[in-house]
Scaffold this active site. Structure first.
Site, PDB file in Angstrom:
ATOM      1  N   LYS A  51     -27.695   8.538  32.036  1.00  0.00           N
ATOM      2  CA  LYS A  51     -27.375   7.431  31.131  1.00  0.00           C
ATOM      3  C   LYS A  51     -27.413   6.101  31.891  1.00  0.00           C
ATOM      4  CE  LYS A  51     -24.851  10.446  28.020  1.00  0.00           C
ATOM      5  NZ  LYS A  51     -23.610  11.029  27.520  1.00  0.00           N
ATOM      6  N   GLN A  95     -17.629  10.371  28.724  1.00  0.00           N
ATOM      7  CA  GLN A  95     -18.374  11.632  28.741  1.00  0.00           C
ATOM      8  C   GLN A  95     -17.451  12.794  28.366  1.00  0.00           C
ATOM      9  OE1 GLN A  95     -21.667  11.857  29.084  1.00  0.00           O
ATOM     10  NE2 GLN A  95     -21.663  14.074  28.888  1.00  0.00           N
ATOM     11  N   ASP A 118     -21.440   6.033  20.964  1.00  0.00           N
ATOM     12  CA  ASP A 118     -21.667   7.454  20.659  1.00  0.00           C
ATOM     13  C   ASP A 118     -21.628   7.725  19.147  1.00  0.00           C
ATOM     14  OD1 ASP A 118     -22.153   9.279  22.747  1.00  0.00           O
ATOM     15  OD2 ASP A 118     -20.084   9.180  23.457  1.00  0.00           O
TER      16      ASP A 118
END
Ligand code: GUN
Length: 284
Positions: A51, A95, A118
């Site tokens: 990422k 995460q 997200d």
């Protein structure tokens, strides 16, 4: 035919990069994505690294914050509050999974909705299910883009999604439904799963079991999208939820692992971060 997620992700990132250049001229700075990792899980370490790499590639400012496994829930929530209040931060990603002493739901709802790249915040999830403007979660968005790129018609088709997680199974089912597919959500307890899967024109698999889908579960000519990331128990190599070699001969189109959905998830994260940044800047 294999659909390359790596290639499509590259095209998407190129588009984001060009938009970032323009946004920098207009707003004086690039978008800033902060990724938080708690603990040392090797798979999560590798995702977070990917990422960060993609964020730099598209010209974002990228910050990775690594916290020790023993970090308390309170400390993590305080960090998120600070980042929510920080004007120079546009996107926050924690995460998952988190260590078991931290409540994931609390963490997800603490990230401010405007920085939720997200698309996991409950208010965003509600907006998705009510067809209101929202951030599309990265992996489901990537799956739809792969189907579109491969020229797979979705409208009127029978889609079977194996898996019902909040991150993939449920939202990907909703996006397919919104494109007028008839969607069946199947899972490990579905009776006659093989028969159900074999009726699918579009088969999306996110069950987290290496090579779970065998050739007899694939309808000839079907589009097979493999969201799984596993280790092959025999070779130790990365493999998906689909037995690729066996199913590739039967499927019309199929995604590989690695090089399928994974890079698309990250490319869509870059799109979402740019979207959060532009929403904020254009409101000012
Ligand atoms: N873990 C597995 N997939 C994801 C994802 O899309 N976002 C986050 N934050 N964690 C994950």
């Amino acid at each position: 035919m294999t659909i390359s997620g790596t290639q499509l992700a590259k095209e998407i990132k190129q588009e984001v990069k060009e938009k970032v250049e323009k946004a920098k001229d207009e707003f004086g700075r690039p978008p800033h994505l902060v990724v938080i990792l708690v603990g040392e899980d090797p798979a999560s370490q590798s995702y977070v690294k990917g990422k960060g790499k993609d964020a730099e590639e598209v010209g974002f400012k990228s910050t990775t914050i690594v916290k020790p496994e023993e970090t308390t829930e309170k400390e993590l929530l305080e960090l998120i509050h600070d980042l929510n209040d920080d004007e120079s931060v546009d996107g926050i990603l924690v995460q998952l999974p988190l260590p078991s002493h931290i409540n994931e739901d609390k963490v997800i709802e603490t990230i401010h909705q405007s920085k939720d790249v997200d698309g996991f915040h409950p208010a965003n999830v509600a907006a998705l299910w009510q067809k209101r403007p929202c951030i599309y979660p990265c992996t489901p968005k990537g799956v739809i883009k792969l189907l579109d790129k491969a020229g797979v018609e979705i409208q009127g088709k029978k889609a079977v999604v194996i898996g019902r997680s909040n991150i993939v199974g449920l939202p990907v089912s909703k996006l397919l439904l919104d494109r007028n597919a008839t969607v069946t959500i199947a899972h490990s307890k579905t009776k006659d799963l093989a028969k159900t899967a074999a009726e699918a024109d579009i088969l999306v698999v996110a069950i987290g079991k290496p090579k779970f889908v065998s050739a007899d579960m694939v309808k000839p000519g079907a589009a097979v999208i493999d969201v799984g990331v596993n280790r092959d128990p025999i070779t130790g190599k990365l493999c998906g939820d689909v037995d690729f070699d066996a199913c590739a001969e039967k499927a019309g189109v199929i995604t590989p692992v690695p090089g399928g959905v994974g890079p698309m998830t990250r490319a869509c994260l870059m799109e979402n971060t740019l979207e959060c940044f532009l929403n904020k800047m254009q409101k000012k």
